[in-house]
Design an enzyme around this catalytic site. Structure first.
Site, short mmCIF file in Angstrom:
data_model
loop_
_atom_site.label_atom_id
_atom_site.label_comp_id
_atom_site.label_asym_id
_atom_site.label_seq_id
_atom_site.Cartn_x
_atom_site.Cartn_y
_atom_site.Cartn_z
N LYS A 78 51.17 48.93 50.80
CA LYS A 78 52.10 48.31 50.26
C LYS A 78 52.86 48.96 49.07
CE LYS A 78 49.39 44.62 47.86
NZ LYS A 78 48.34 45.61 47.94
N ARG A 95 47.84 37.76 42.42
CA ARG A 95 46.64 37.62 43.32
C ARG A 95 45.67 36.49 43.28
NH1 ARG A 95 46.57 43.84 42.56
NH2 ARG A 95 44.65 44.60 43.54
N ARG A 142 42.58 58.60 49.57
CA ARG A 142 43.69 58.45 48.44
C ARG A 142 43.58 59.24 47.28
NH1 ARG A 142 46.20 52.56 47.04
NH2 ARG A 142 44.02 52.08 45.78
N ARG A 193 40.68 57.72 42.31
CA ARG A 193 40.34 56.98 41.42
C ARG A 193 38.90 56.03 41.42
NH1 ARG A 193 45.31 52.61 42.85
NH2 ARG A 193 43.52 51.07 42.29
N ARG A 207 36.36 45.13 46.50
CA ARG A 207 37.84 44.81 46.25
C ARG A 207 38.24 44.00 47.60
NH1 ARG A 207 40.50 50.29 45.19
NH2 ARG A 207 42.51 49.21 44.69
P1 AMP Z 1 45.70 47.78 42.46
O1 AMP Z 1 46.13 49.02 42.14
O2 AMP Z 1 46.83 46.73 42.76
O3 AMP Z 1 44.85 47.80 43.48
O4 AMP Z 1 44.94 47.09 41.30
C1 AMP Z 1 43.83 47.79 40.75
C2 AMP Z 1 43.12 46.99 39.89
O5 AMP Z 1 43.86 46.31 38.96
C3 AMP Z 1 42.40 45.82 40.71
O6 AMP Z 1 41.14 45.98 41.47
C4 AMP Z 1 42.16 44.75 39.57
O7 AMP Z 1 41.01 44.94 39.08
C5 AMP Z 1 43.40 45.14 38.74
N1 AMP Z 1 44.68 44.07 39.07
C6 AMP Z 1 45.72 44.64 39.44
N2 AMP Z 1 46.67 43.51 39.62
C7 AMP Z 1 45.99 42.48 39.26
C8 AMP Z 1 46.35 41.03 39.38
N3 AMP Z 1 47.37 40.71 39.75
N4 AMP Z 1 45.11 40.17 38.84
C9 AMP Z 1 44.10 40.71 38.57
N5 AMP Z 1 43.89 41.88 38.57
C10 AMP Z 1 44.50 43.01 38.86
#
Ligand code: AMP
Length: 220
Positions: A13, A88, A127, A160, A171
């Site tokens: 996404k 989330r 990735r 990452r 996750r």
């Molecule tokens: P993402 O790149 O969106 O997969 O985010 C990486 C990490 O950042 C996630 O695994 C969470 O630890 C944290 N994170 C990102 N967005 C949120 C959110 N809306 N609420 C809580 N944690 C978040």
């Protein structure tokens, strides 16, 4: 227009969002990107978020809502916004509704990207991300021109920490437990919800995604 993008980690996404906001001149609000930027800059938020992120857990709702509130304050009220990776949890969704209502706005549409777990794991393992500018590549599906180097800024790409296999599993579990319930939440709250099968060629997914968002009017 305000659009929420839902879907598990690795579903693509973010890649799709970057392309559409470019085309529509909309704002891309990715809480993951904002948190990674806070970490790079060594802010208090970045420090607080670090452990949660590295373990694949969610950063507490209060911190996320403050971050989004602050970020939205810098975006013109007439700009179309795509939220990516936020909300989330249902508490974040309620918080977002409040913030938007204060600005006379609401979530107009939700786009749910879906793909089988095997696909998500494969994508996350391939990735590679740019620690400097945040660009994302995939060694299998969309590699950088020069191996290991960012096309945009020339920095060395990294895998990452939270894309490591053990963290990916966590996750995906966190997504199922805490984020997937948002699908039902938005169905009840009557925002239009479009499901997009993301286990296809990136161009086909983009065509459906673009149609889903621009078909709503207001953004194109
Ligand atoms: P993402 O790149 O969106 O997969 O985010 C990486 C990490 O950042 C996630 O695994 C969470 O630890 C944290 N994170 C990102 N967005 C949120 C959110 N809306 N609420 C809580 N944690 C978040």
């Amino acid at each position: 227009m305000v659009v929420v993008l839902l879907g598990p980690p690795g579903v693509g996404k973010g890649t799709q969002a970057v392309r559409l906001v470019d085309e529509l001149r909309a704002a891309h609000v990715s809480t993951g990107d904002l948190l990674r930027a806070a970490r790079r800059e060594g802010t208090e938020l970045g420090r607080l978020a670090q452990g949660f992120m590295d373990r694949g857990e969610l950063v507490p709702d209060g911190l996320i809502l403050d971050l989004v509130r602050e970020h939205l304050a810098g975006i013109d009220g007439g700009t179309d916004v795509l939220f990516d990776g936020f909300p989330r949890t249902t508490d974040q969704a309620d918080g977002l509704d409040e913030v938007l209502a204060a600005a006379g706005r609401k979530v107009d549409a939700v786009v749910l990207f879906e793909a089988p777990d095997e696909t998500l794991v494969r994508r996350l393992s391939g990735r590679r991300s740019c620690p400097e500018c945040g660009a994302v590549y995939n060694v299998f599906f969309g590699p950088s021109a020069a191996e290991g180097m960012c096309d945009r800024c020339g920095a060395t790409l990294v895998h990452r920490k939270d894309d490591a296999p053990e963290t990916v599993e966590r996750r995906l579990q966190v997504y199922l437990e805490q984020t997937a319930p948002l699908v039902a939440h938005y169905q009840v709250h009557s925002a239009e919800l479009t499901r997009i099968g993301a286990d296809r060629d990136v161009e086909e997914v983009y065509a459906d995604f673009r149609r889903a968002v621009t078909g709503l009017g207001g953004a194109a």
